[in-house]
Design a protein around this motif. Structure first.
Motif, PDB file in Angstrom:
ATOM      1  N   PRO A   1      29.725  45.861  41.787  1.00 41.96           N
ATOM      2  CA  PRO A   1      29.759  46.763  40.622  1.00 41.96           C
ATOM      3  C   PRO A   1      29.301  48.164  40.995  1.00 41.96           C
ATOM      4  N   LEU A   2      29.763  49.140  40.242  1.00 37.80           N
ATOM      5  CA  LEU A   2      29.365  50.525  40.471  1.00 37.80           C
ATOM      6  C   LEU A   2      27.999  50.823  39.876  1.00 37.80           C
ATOM      7  N   THR A   3      27.548  49.919  39.012  1.00 39.47           N
ATOM      8  CA  THR A   3      26.248  50.094  38.358  1.00 39.47           C
ATOM      9  C   THR A   3      25.217  49.195  39.032  1.00 39.47           C
ATOM     10  N   PRO A   4      23.922  49.378  38.757  1.00 42.21           N
ATOM     11  CA  PRO A   4      22.914  48.478  39.325  1.00 42.21           C
ATOM     12  C   PRO A   4      23.185  47.021  38.919  1.00 42.21           C
ATOM     13  N   SER A   5      22.755  46.095  39.777  1.00 36.37           N
ATOM     14  CA  SER A   5      22.968  44.676  39.487  1.00 36.37           C
ATOM     15  C   SER A   5      21.910  43.841  40.186  1.00 36.37           C
TER      16      SER A   5
ATOM     17  N   SER B   1      25.151  42.801  35.948  1.00 34.89           N
ATOM     18  CA  SER B   1      25.132  44.254  36.112  1.00 34.89           C
ATOM     19  C   SER B   1      24.566  44.911  34.856  1.00 34.89           C
ATOM     20  N   TYR B   2      23.919  46.047  35.040  1.00 33.69           N
ATOM     21  CA  TYR B   2      23.236  46.690  33.916  1.00 33.69           C
ATOM     22  C   TYR B   2      23.148  48.194  34.129  1.00 33.69           C
ATOM     23  N   VAL B   3      22.876  48.889  33.054  1.00 34.98           N
ATOM     24  CA  VAL B   3      22.565  50.314  33.104  1.00 34.98           C
ATOM     25  C   VAL B   3      21.409  50.552  32.146  1.00 34.98           C
TER      26      VAL B   3
ATOM     27  N   LEU C   1      25.572  44.954  31.101  1.00 31.77           N
ATOM     28  CA  LEU C   1      27.008  45.217  30.973  1.00 31.77           C
ATOM     29  C   LEU C   1      27.855  43.963  31.161  1.00 31.77           C
TER      30      LEU C   1
END
Length: 769
Positions: free
Chosen positions: A335-339, A455-457, A462
């Protein structure tokens, strides 16, 4: 009013048409009163779905309930002249207490004492189709209304008969404690009315069920109706039955999984041993029939057999794990976001129950009769008839009470073996597996891996992905009848069956954005089965561990994180209850910790708070031929199973679930080496023992908010396993990734595989196996 407002044609609320407690049923033509329910209207699909999770629309339990519905009218309640009421339950009692809860339903609606209700187990009845499968925590859900309707109809007919006898109005008679009371205190027992209440021809009648406010039996703690017989040795299991000429029989089994007989060097010598009557080669080994089981064991140990390697030839834990990793479904691009991510391994576990696999069979040229504890007796009957080339009508399968199951009795391996032996030798047999047979050749919970990515922001989750990869789970019992059983065996179709089972049995109780879970299964060389809670303990344990990691990444308390993301009020209630009762967050000594986890399924929810001691003095306690390891010192388990029929029975179920969860997390596994399992009995298969049972165990049953039963048989297993794992991770500072945590330490000297039955202990006080 073709073109008018349809609402004008609807009866007003509160009218009879809107009475959800009013049902139709039948009084069947019979010499005494026999009643049954008509088809119960299916409930409408749930409209309060808050996500795309499929189990919020329909789950496995819903499917099983709907499948059982069309034949519910074939299940009857009968009133006898002695005042007793009987019911043949089309499910298997294996210690879960369903005969007691079913008797309570009848006692409630008929106003008869519980002691006057006789619940037996029905023989295999193919006409019931999907209505005779015991599994998926479905028994109470599927039978709750049909049983009550049949009982309510019986009560109504008895009142009508009494009114005629008394020459009174129906409103002037009532039933209390199995006695009908009329005007001026006149009384008559229900047994004296059963013939008068009977029907010459089948009639359709209506009945109104009691409201929850009227319950005097349902919801009250009751002791099991079979408890006294069980503790005094009078309860009859398969091996307790006296069937003419059915002599003890055991099987000499191969040293590797599913090995085959090459040749037998000394069959005649063994046949001449004291008490031995027959020695015969069968598909799974060499059967020995004798006067006593001790003589069977002597014969099995004396056999000299040349074996052909089996289906798992040369396989080990390491090689199977490599297979699983090669079969894992991709998680997609990072993912492009933190995970946060986790990869977990779950080793083989035994399905062996307290009662070993056993069955009695009497096969003749034109008929066959079988006695065994069977959760899918219709499939067993159909398979046996096909095997013998007999019509279904010539095969009788009696369902006996069983001493435990863990899903084991969904299969009828012992019944098929007993049939084969009886047919070959032309004599009745009483077949019993040895405990070592169960561990080494019996059904196992498949080895599996599970990968989770969340994954999260910021504070927003998310997406949630889980990819579960498993040695193939044998689901060839289907939904209890031959069609789905055959479908589950077909190439490719079996994977589809497993995937469907997987998707319909797994829930996502958290608001985690886009939710994706997939199953892939591989390697059919093992004897596997649906061990208690099936996929859920592994899947839930992996999920809850990664949730703990995500909470830490976000800087949040594990309990509060879960509470903030739960979307179901019942799940939230059980979680808050265990946190409150268990004093979540209280100061704990170094090396000890609390863990918390949640699991929901089949219209029910459970949460568990665990306290664990991982200090060296505890972990290194000396245990004979065993590894002590960490000890769970406290469990608080809250359960919401909807309307609880018997709170005492539910409490016992949850205690068992808690013990299962501890075992799966810490101690309980099979070690595979060179095509066979090293464990040979419970002396080295470490189910939860006294030394790792928590001194404090609190079971909290939540108040009902639904008005109907939910699934409860397996509900606490997954949450307990996950909570133990989370507590272990917090106490040691390292998230566990292999289960059980002590699998890597082989603490015992493996017993020989030849002969397959280990030597009996010489000192039963200190070394009882």
């Amino acid at each position: 009013m073709a073109n008018g407002d349809d609402r004008a044609a609807q009866p007003p609320p509160g009218s009879q048409a809107f009475n959800r407690r009013r049902f139709l049923g039948f009084v069947l033509a019979a010499p005494t009163l026999v009643t049954a329910a008509e088809l119960v209207p299916a409930e409408q699909a749930r409209a309060d779905v808050s996500s795309a999770d499929i189990t919020e629309l329909v789950d496995l339990n819903d499917v099983m309930t709907l499948a059982a519905l069309p034949t519910s009218g074939l299940i009857t309640v009968q009133v006898h002249a002695d005042g007793t009421v009987s019911f043949a339950l089309p499910r298997a009692e294996v210690g879960q207490g369903i005969t007691t809860s079913t008797a309570m339903l009848i006692a409630e609606e008929m106003d008869v004492p519980l002691a006057q209700v006789r619940v037996t187990l029905a023989d295999a009845r193919p006409e019931l189709v999907f209505n005779q499968l015991t599994g998926g925590s479905n028994t109470t859900i599927a039978t709750y209304t049909p049983v009550r309707v049949a009982a309510a109809i019986a009560r109504g007919r008895l009142l009508e008969a009494a009114a005629t006898v008394f020459g009174a109005a129906l409103t002037e008679v009532t039933i209390r404690a199995g006695v009908v009371i009329g005007p001026a205190g006149r009384t008559i027992g229900i047994g004296a009315l059963t013939e008068k209440a009977a029907a010459v021809q089948t009639q359709q009648v209506a009945a109104e069920l009691k409201s929850a406010e009227q319950f005097t039996v349902i919801g009250t703690p009751q002791r099991r109706i079979d408890a006294l017989d069980a503790v005094t040795g009078r309860k009859k299991f398969a091996m307790d039955l006296t069937i003419p000429d059915a002599l003890p029989t055991m099987v000499c089994r191969p040293p590797t999984i599913n090995g085959k007989v090459g040749s037998v060097a000394n069959a005649d010598e063994v046949r001449a041993m004291p008490g031995v009557t027959d020695v015969v080669v069968i598909k799974s080994g060499v059967a020995v029939r004798a006067r006593t089981f001790g003589q069977c064991i002597d014969g099995v140990r004396a056999l000299k057999v040349s074996w052909v390697p089996g289906s798992a030839k040369g396989k080990s834990d390491e090689s199977v794990l490599r297979e699983l990793k090669a079969a894992e479904i991709t998680m997609g691009l990072p993912p492009l976001t933190p995970s946060v991510e986790g990869r977990f391994t779950f080793h083989f576990r035994s399905n062996s129950a307290l009662e070993p696999n056993c069955a009695i069979a009497d096969v003749r040229s034109d008929r066959a009769e079988i006695w065994s504890s069977l959760k899918a007796p219709i499939v067993a009957k159909e398979a046996i008839a096909a095997k013998l080339g007999l019509p279904l009508s010539a095969v009788t399968v009696h369902v006996t009470e069983g001493g435990g199951s863990f899903g084991r009795k969904l299969f009828f391996d012992a019944a098929l073996e007993a049939v084969e032996i009886s047919e070959r030798i032309g004599k009745p047999v009483k077949l019993m597996w040895h405990r070592a047979d169960d561990s080494r050749q019996g059904r196992t919970h498949p080895m599996a891996t599970s990968r989770v990515r969340i994954s999260y922001v910021g504070d927003t989750v998310l997406s949630y992905k889980q990819r579960h990869t498993s040695v193939a789970t044998d689901l060839s019992h289907g939904f209890g009848e031959v069609f789905t059983a055959l479908a589950a065996k077909l190439p490719v179709a079996d994977l589809g069956f497993s995937e469907t089972f997987f998707q319909l049995s797994q829930s996502m109780p958290y608001n985690f954005g886009v939710n994706s879970r997939l199953l892939n299964e591989t390697d059919k060389s093992f004897n596997t089965g649906s061990m208690r809670n099936v996929y859920s303990p592994d899947v839930t344990c992996a999920r809850e561990l990664v949730i703990d990691q995500l909470a830490a990444k976000m800087g949040k308390d594990p309990y509060r994180f879960r509470r903030d993301f739960l979307r179901d009020h019942r799940s939230l209630a059980v979680l808050e209850k265990v946190a409150e009762a268990g004093r979540w967050g209280r100061p704990m000594p170094e090396g000890t910790a609390q863990g918390i986890a949640l699991h929901s399924e089949y219209h029910s929810a459970s949460a568990v708070l665990v306290e664990i001691d991982c200090r060296p003095a505890t972990v290194n306690r000396p245990i004979r031929d065993g590894v002590a390891g960490p000890r769970v010192t406290r469990i608080v388990l809250a359960v919401d199973a909807g309307l609880t029929i018997n709170p005492r029975g539910l409490e016992a179920q949850m205690m068992g679930c808690a013990m299962d969860g501890i075992a799966l997390a810490l101690t309980s596994s099979l070690h595979l080496r060179d095509g066979y399992f090293l464990e040979a009995s419970w002396d080295n298969y470490f189910y939860t023992r006294q030394w790792n049972t928590p001194p404090e165990l609190d079971i909290i049953i939540m108040p009902d908010t639904t008005g109907k039963p939910g699934g409860a048989g397996e509900l606490g297993v997954a949450a307990t396993m996950a909570a133990v794992a989370c507590a272990y991770g917090r106490a040691t500072g390292t998230m566990p990734t292999t289960f059980p945590v002590n699998h890597g330490t082989l603490s015992f000297e493996p017993k020989p595989t030849v002969p397959p039955v280990p030597q009996s202990p010489t000192d039963g006080r200190d070394h009882a196996y």
